[in-house]
Each structure stands twice: as structure tokens, then as C-alpha cells.
Design a protein around this motif. Structure first.
Motif, PDB file in Angstrom:
ATOM      1  N   UNK A 117     -38.908  -3.164   7.203  1.00 61.64           N
ATOM      2  CA  UNK A 117     -38.745  -1.721   7.372  1.00 61.64           C
ATOM      3  C   UNK A 117     -40.006  -0.990   6.903  1.00 61.64           C
ATOM      4  N   UNK A 118     -40.598  -1.447   5.815  1.00 61.51           N
ATOM      5  CA  UNK A 118     -41.840  -0.847   5.325  1.00 61.51           C
ATOM      6  C   UNK A 118     -42.990  -1.036   6.290  1.00 61.51           C
ATOM      7  N   UNK A 119     -43.111  -2.248   6.843  1.00 58.29           N
ATOM      8  CA  UNK A 119     -44.169  -2.523   7.818  1.00 58.29           C
ATOM      9  C   UNK A 119     -43.987  -1.649   9.063  1.00 58.29           C
ATOM     10  N   UNK A 120     -42.753  -1.531   9.534  1.00 63.25           N
ATOM     11  CA  UNK A 120     -42.486  -0.696  10.714  1.00 63.25           C
ATOM     12  C   UNK A 120     -42.798   0.766  10.425  1.00 63.25           C
ATOM     13  N   UNK A 121     -42.457   1.246   9.233  1.00 65.80           N
ATOM     14  CA  UNK A 121     -42.737   2.638   8.872  1.00 65.80           C
ATOM     15  C   UNK A 121     -44.240   2.898   8.828  1.00 65.80           C
ATOM     16  N   UNK A 122     -44.985   1.995   8.209  1.00 65.48           N
ATOM     17  CA  UNK A 122     -46.446   2.151   8.149  1.00 65.48           C
ATOM     18  C   UNK A 122     -47.041   2.120   9.552  1.00 65.48           C
ATOM     19  N   UNK A 123     -46.551   1.245  10.417  1.00 65.11           N
ATOM     20  CA  UNK A 123     -47.066   1.168  11.792  1.00 65.11           C
ATOM     21  C   UNK A 123     -46.797   2.463  12.558  1.00 65.11           C
ATOM     22  N   UNK A 124     -45.607   3.035  12.377  1.00 64.66           N
ATOM     23  CA  UNK A 124     -45.289   4.296  13.065  1.00 64.66           C
ATOM     24  C   UNK A 124     -46.169   5.425  12.538  1.00 64.66           C
ATOM     25  N   UNK A 125     -46.382   5.479  11.232  1.00 63.31           N
ATOM     26  CA  UNK A 125     -47.225   6.531  10.651  1.00 63.31           C
ATOM     27  C   UNK A 125     -48.667   6.395  11.130  1.00 63.31           C
TER      28      UNK A 125
END
Length: 115
Positions: free
Chosen positions: A73-81
Motif C-alpha cells: 500500500x505504501x509503494x502504491x501510494x508513493x507511485x501515485x504521488x
């Protein structure tokens, strides 16, 4: 070595040995670690799913994803940002450069050589 395989449900075997063909349906209760069976006569029986409570079972794809869900979830959030920042930056730069006459002249000069 990590091998991803389906975990064997010991509770299924125990319930099949106890009741045989009198089982209508079985489900796994993950909270209690038991397999619950609905029998023909409407009664319910359950059996533990593990031979020993401290037994370390081999990892499955589902268990790996469940254990590392916060990381993913953290990796996906950073990628979206980062994607949003890159998109916003490119939109801002395009708007800035497109307004200058020199940039418009350069873009139209290079578009004449379309490949």
C-alpha cells in the motif's frame, strides 16, 4: 528456500474422517483457525486446522500478500504521488513553454520533419 504452495487444511481431513458423506458444506474460520462443517441433520461440527499451534506452515502467495499489505500500500501510494507530481510538472512546463513565441517557432519547425 521460499516455496509458495497451497496450505493443506488438516481440519477438512478430520471432519471427513468423523462424518464422511454426511457433510453438506465446510468453511474455514480464519479467526479461530478451525474448519467448520454443516452436517445433513443441521448440526455443526468443527475441527482445528493445525496439528500444532506453533507449527510454521510454508508461505503461500495469499499469505505473503497479506503479511506485506502495508508495504505494498505504501509503494502504491508513493507511485501515485510521484505520477501526479510528474504529470503536474509536465503540464505546467508545457503551459509555460507553449506561451513563448520562440518555443512555438521551434515546435513548428521540428514538426515539419514529421517521421
Amino acid at each position: 528456500m521460499l516455496t509458495l504452495q497451497r496450505r493443506q487444511l488438516v481440519g477438512h481431513d478430520i471432519l471427513l474422517a468423523r462424518h464422511g458423506n454426511h457433510i453438506c458444506s465446510m468453511r474455514l474460520d480464519r479467526g479461530t483457525g478451525r474448519v467448520v462443517a454443516l452436517l445433513d441433520d443441521g448440526s455443526v461440527d468443527s475441527a482445528p486446522n493445525l496439528i500444532a499451534p506453533d507449527l510454521r506452515l510454508p508461505a503461500t502467495i495469499r499469505s505473503v500478500l497479506y503479511e506485506d499489505r502495508k508495504f505494498f500500500a505504501g509503494v502504491a501510494t508513493v507511485a501515485v504521488i510521484l505520477g501526479g507530481l510528474l504529470f503536474g510538472t509536465s503540464a505546467a512546463l508545457t503551459g509555460t513553454w507553449a506561451g513563448s513565441p520562440e518555443m512555438l517557432e521551434m515546435l513548428t519547425a521540428y514538426s515539419a520533419y514529421g517521421y
